[in-house]
Design a protein around this motif. Structure first.
Motif, PDB file in Angstrom:
ATOM      1  N   ARG A  78      21.470 -19.571   8.084  1.00  0.00           N
ATOM      2  CA  ARG A  78      21.169 -19.447   6.654  1.00  0.00           C
ATOM      3  C   ARG A  78      20.135 -18.358   6.454  1.00  0.00           C
ATOM      4  NH1 ARG A  78      17.547 -21.254   2.598  1.00  0.00           N
ATOM      5  NH2 ARG A  78      18.573 -21.954   0.660  1.00  0.00           N
ATOM      6  N   LEU A  79      20.353 -17.531   5.451  1.00  0.00           N
ATOM      7  CA  LEU A  79      19.441 -16.437   5.119  1.00  0.00           C
ATOM      8  C   LEU A  79      19.136 -16.495   3.630  1.00  0.00           C
ATOM      9  CD1 LEU A  79      19.682 -12.744   6.194  1.00  0.00           C
ATOM     10  CD2 LEU A  79      19.687 -13.280   3.761  1.00  0.00           C
ATOM     11  N   GLN A  80      17.881 -16.243   3.285  1.00  0.00           N
ATOM     12  CA  GLN A  80      17.499 -16.187   1.874  1.00  0.00           C
ATOM     13  C   GLN A  80      16.569 -14.999   1.663  1.00  0.00           C
ATOM     14  OE1 GLN A  80      16.279 -19.895   0.199  1.00  0.00           O
ATOM     15  NE2 GLN A  80      15.618 -19.025  -1.744  1.00  0.00           N
ATOM     16  N   THR A  81      16.870 -14.192   0.657  1.00  0.00           N
ATOM     17  CA  THR A  81      16.021 -13.043   0.352  1.00  0.00           C
ATOM     18  C   THR A  81      14.936 -13.446  -0.628  1.00  0.00           C
ATOM     19  OG1 THR A  81      17.382 -12.299  -1.514  1.00  0.00           O
ATOM     20  CG2 THR A  81      17.982 -11.489   0.672  1.00  0.00           C
ATOM     21  N   GLY A  82      13.925 -12.595  -0.727  1.00  0.00           N
ATOM     22  CA  GLY A  82      12.837 -12.847  -1.665  1.00  0.00           C
ATOM     23  C   GLY A  82      13.221 -12.504  -3.101  1.00  0.00           C
ATOM     24  N   ALA A  83      12.280 -12.664  -3.987  1.00  0.00           N
ATOM     25  CA  ALA A  83      12.509 -12.395  -5.406  1.00  0.00           C
ATOM     26  C   ALA A  83      12.131 -10.953  -5.743  1.00  0.00           C
ATOM     27  CB  ALA A  83      11.682 -13.368  -6.248  1.00  0.00           C
ATOM     28  N   VAL A  84      12.387 -10.580  -6.971  1.00  0.00           N
ATOM     29  CA  VAL A  84      11.941  -9.339  -7.620  1.00  0.00           C
ATOM     30  C   VAL A  84      12.820  -8.139  -7.283  1.00  0.00           C
ATOM     31  CG1 VAL A  84      10.028  -7.754  -8.064  1.00  0.00           C
ATOM     32  CG2 VAL A  84       9.566 -10.187  -7.615  1.00  0.00           C
ATOM     33  N   VAL A  85      12.979  -7.749  -6.000  1.00  0.00           N
ATOM     34  CA  VAL A  85      13.724  -6.531  -5.695  1.00  0.00           C
ATOM     35  C   VAL A  85      14.823  -6.815  -4.690  1.00  0.00           C
ATOM     36  CG1 VAL A  85      11.773  -5.003  -6.192  1.00  0.00           C
ATOM     37  CG2 VAL A  85      12.090  -5.887  -3.881  1.00  0.00           C
ATOM     38  N   ASP A  86      15.856  -5.953  -4.715  1.00  0.00           N
ATOM     39  CA  ASP A  86      16.936  -6.052  -3.750  1.00  0.00           C
ATOM     40  C   ASP A  86      16.457  -5.545  -2.388  1.00  0.00           C
ATOM     41  OD1 ASP A  86      18.421  -6.890  -5.880  1.00  0.00           O
ATOM     42  OD2 ASP A  86      19.468  -4.981  -6.165  1.00  0.00           O
ATOM     43  N   LYS A  87      17.178  -5.923  -1.342  1.00  0.00           N
ATOM     44  CA  LYS A  87      16.771  -5.601   0.023  1.00  0.00           C
ATOM     45  C   LYS A  87      17.869  -4.779   0.715  1.00  0.00           C
ATOM     46  CE  LYS A  87      14.807  -5.972   4.130  1.00  0.00           C
ATOM     47  NZ  LYS A  87      13.639  -5.157   4.500  1.00  0.00           N
ATOM     48  N   PRO A  88      17.635  -3.466   0.953  1.00  0.00           N
ATOM     49  CA  PRO A  88      18.619  -2.672   1.702  1.00  0.00           C
ATOM     50  C   PRO A  88      18.505  -2.965   3.196  1.00  0.00           C
ATOM     51  CG  PRO A  88      16.750  -1.303   1.083  1.00  0.00           C
ATOM     52  CD  PRO A  88      16.495  -2.660   0.484  1.00  0.00           C
ATOM     53  N   VAL A  89      19.637  -3.179   3.849  1.00  0.00           N
ATOM     54  CA  VAL A  89      19.651  -3.467   5.287  1.00  0.00           C
ATOM     55  C   VAL A  89      20.839  -2.757   5.926  1.00  0.00           C
ATOM     56  CG1 VAL A  89      18.551  -5.731   5.036  1.00  0.00           C
ATOM     57  CG2 VAL A  89      21.046  -5.567   5.009  1.00  0.00           C
ATOM     58  N   LEU A  90      20.809  -2.677   7.253  1.00  0.00           N
ATOM     59  CA  LEU A  90      21.937  -2.175   8.028  1.00  0.00           C
ATOM     60  C   LEU A  90      22.498  -3.321   8.867  1.00  0.00           C
ATOM     61  CD1 LEU A  90      20.720   1.327   9.225  1.00  0.00           C
ATOM     62  CD2 LEU A  90      22.775   0.874   7.903  1.00  0.00           C
ATOM     63  N   LEU A  91      23.796  -3.508   8.797  1.00  0.00           N
ATOM     64  CA  LEU A  91      24.466  -4.502   9.623  1.00  0.00           C
ATOM     65  C   LEU A  91      24.920  -3.833  10.907  1.00  0.00           C
ATOM     66  CD1 LEU A  91      26.707  -6.322   6.972  1.00  0.00           C
ATOM     67  CD2 LEU A  91      24.415  -6.951   7.769  1.00  0.00           C
ATOM     68  N   LEU A  92      24.567  -4.405  12.038  1.00  0.00           N
ATOM     69  CA  LEU A  92      24.919  -3.852  13.335  1.00  0.00           C
ATOM     70  C   LEU A  92      26.174  -4.518  13.890  1.00  0.00           C
ATOM     71  CD1 LEU A  92      21.377  -3.845  14.994  1.00  0.00           C
ATOM     72  CD2 LEU A  92      22.594  -1.876  14.028  1.00  0.00           C
ATOM     73  N   PRO A  93      27.012  -3.786  14.620  1.00  0.00           N
ATOM     74  CA  PRO A  93      28.122  -4.435  15.323  1.00  0.00           C
ATOM     75  C   PRO A  93      27.585  -5.476  16.294  1.00  0.00           C
ATOM     76  CG  PRO A  93      28.349  -2.034  15.356  1.00  0.00           C
ATOM     77  CD  PRO A  93      26.973  -2.330  14.842  1.00  0.00           C
ATOM     78  N   ASP A  94      28.131  -6.688  16.253  1.00  0.00           N
ATOM     79  CA  ASP A  94      27.629  -7.734  17.147  1.00  0.00           C
ATOM     80  C   ASP A  94      28.746  -8.552  17.792  1.00  0.00           C
ATOM     81  OD1 ASP A  94      28.496  -9.327  15.069  1.00  0.00           O
ATOM     82  OD2 ASP A  94      26.488  -9.963  14.442  1.00  0.00           O
ATOM     83  N   GLY A  95      29.990  -8.146  17.587  1.00  0.00           N
ATOM     84  CA  GLY A  95      31.089  -8.815  18.275  1.00  0.00           C
ATOM     85  C   GLY A  95      31.501 -10.141  17.690  1.00  0.00           C
ATOM     86  N   ARG A  96      31.057 -10.446  16.467  1.00  0.00           N
ATOM     87  CA  ARG A  96      31.373 -11.741  15.867  1.00  0.00           C
ATOM     88  C   ARG A  96      32.242 -11.570  14.625  1.00  0.00           C
ATOM     89  NH1 ARG A  96      25.421 -14.258  15.081  1.00  0.00           N
ATOM     90  NH2 ARG A  96      25.515 -12.775  13.365  1.00  0.00           N
ATOM     91  N   LEU A  97      32.964 -12.611  14.293  1.00  0.00           N
ATOM     92  CA  LEU A  97      33.575 -12.770  12.978  1.00  0.00           C
ATOM     93  C   LEU A  97      32.669 -13.712  12.202  1.00  0.00           C
ATOM     94  CD1 LEU A  97      37.224 -13.497  14.184  1.00  0.00           C
ATOM     95  CD2 LEU A  97      36.304 -11.278  13.456  1.00  0.00           C
ATOM     96  N   ASP A  98      32.464 -13.456  10.927  1.00  0.00           N
ATOM     97  CA  ASP A  98      31.575 -14.306  10.141  1.00  0.00           C
ATOM     98  C   ASP A  98      32.276 -14.786   8.884  1.00  0.00           C
ATOM     99  OD1 ASP A  98      28.890 -14.200  11.490  1.00  0.00           O
ATOM    100  OD2 ASP A  98      29.208 -12.057  11.218  1.00  0.00           O
ATOM    101  N   VAL A  99      32.191 -16.083   8.645  1.00  0.00           N
ATOM    102  CA  VAL A  99      32.583 -16.634   7.337  1.00  0.00           C
ATOM    103  C   VAL A  99      31.291 -16.814   6.556  1.00  0.00           C
ATOM    104  CG1 VAL A  99      33.669 -18.532   6.108  1.00  0.00           C
ATOM    105  CG2 VAL A  99      34.607 -17.778   8.307  1.00  0.00           C
ATOM    106  N   LEU A 100      31.146 -16.049   5.482  1.00  0.00           N
ATOM    107  CA  LEU A 100      29.908 -16.014   4.702  1.00  0.00           C
ATOM    108  C   LEU A 100      30.086 -16.719   3.370  1.00  0.00           C
ATOM    109  CD1 LEU A 100      28.922 -12.244   5.172  1.00  0.00           C
ATOM    110  CD2 LEU A 100      28.202 -14.193   6.565  1.00  0.00           C
ATOM    111  N   PHE A 101      29.183 -17.640   3.074  1.00  0.00           N
ATOM    112  CA  PHE A 101      29.116 -18.321   1.779  1.00  0.00           C
ATOM    113  C   PHE A 101      27.822 -17.865   1.112  1.00  0.00           C
ATOM    114  CE2 PHE A 101      31.236 -20.948   4.889  1.00  0.00           C
ATOM    115  CZ  PHE A 101      32.311 -21.531   4.239  1.00  0.00           C
ATOM    116  N   SER A 102      27.889 -17.303  -0.079  1.00  0.00           N
ATOM    117  CA  SER A 102      26.649 -16.791  -0.679  1.00  0.00           C
ATOM    118  C   SER A 102      26.696 -16.814  -2.196  1.00  0.00           C
ATOM    119  CB  SER A 102      26.376 -15.360  -0.207  1.00  0.00           C
ATOM    120  OG  SER A 102      27.380 -14.473  -0.659  1.00  0.00           O
TER     121      SER A 102
END
Length: 250
Positions: free
Chosen positions: A24-48
């Motif tokens: 589970r991941l939760q971002t903070g308030a006020v501003v959006d968060k730019p990130v880079l997703l790295l290859p990690d060899g997984r398939l992900d089912v994301l609920f958000s």
């Protein structure tokens, strides 16, 4: 605020060959968060969901390069990170068409609701109970042996050795990987080897400790998958590389 909170749990033993983790991941308030997703060899089912977006569900295919994304402020995301056998034996689908991409899933997928995302223990317990009932009873032992060896060695075993241990020809294995996942077995093993270097890099050790030929090979592979040199990945300024940030300290 850019603050991220992150929780992770392993699956029940019955799910371990198929599921790598729940998180589970939760971002903070006020501003959006730019990130880079790295290859990690997984398939992900994301609920958000976020304060501006309702619950939605996505199946993320394998990645072969770093991808720039922006997490909206006040995003809540729960996920199931899957090992590759899950494509066939849990999801019942090929994912070659979503290499470096994603596929939307129904908003009620696996019976998860927005309320489940507010309580990680509830999300984790619900899917630990539900997913075993969805597993296909028919399995190919060659594939199971293949994946067991791939994950046990973090992709370090050469393809001809994997073929011998699985009782499956190299040509057949590569055809299966291309048709089901969209890349070669050798390419997938390289991604796992890259990911296996995260702990050492996070500890500040910038020399190869996995099965890389030499320092130059290590730098090339990190740059190919992360877009930066090992020292820049290790520095990870402003939590830019999100999976790297979430990796536990040694």
């Amino acid at each position: 605020m850019h603050k991220l909170s992150y929780e992770i749990q392993p699956p029940a033993a019955t799910l371990a060959p198929i599921v790598e983790s729940f998180w589970r991941l939760q971002t903070g308030a006020v501003v959006d968060k730019p990130v880079l997703l790295l290859p990690d060899g997984r398939l992900d089912v994301l609920f958000s969901y976020s304060r501006t977006e309702p619950l939605h569900v996505m199946l993320m295919g394998l990645g072969t390069e770093a991808e720039q994304v922006t997490l909206a402020a006040e995003t809540v995301m729960c996920a199931v990170s899957l090992r590759l056998p899950a494509a066939e034996y849990l999801l019942g689908t090929r994912v070659a068409d979503i290499l470096n991409s994603a596929r939307p899933l129904p908003s009620d997928f696996w019976g998860i609701t927005a309320a489940d995302l507010t309580d990680f223990r509830q999300f984790y317990a619900k899917l630990n109970a539900t997913l075993p009932t969805l597993l296909s009873p028919a399995t190919d032992l060659r594939k199971l042996r293949l994946f067991e060896q791939i994950y046990a060695t973090d992709g370090a075993s050469p393809v001809h050795q994997l073929a011998a241990e699985a009782g499956w020809s190299s040509r057949q294995m590569n055809r299966y990987f291309q048709e089901y996942f969209g890349l070669s077995l050798k390419s997938y093993c390289a991604i796992l080897r890259f990911r296996a270097s995260f702990p050492q890099l996070k500890a500040g050790r910038l020399f190869p400790e996995q099965d890389f030929t030499d320092q130059a090979h290590f730098i090339r592979e990190v740059r190919k998958f992360a877009g930066v040199r090992p020292k820049d990945l290790a520095r990870n300024a402003d939590d830019r590389f999100i999976q790297f940030s979430a990796w536990p300290q040694e």
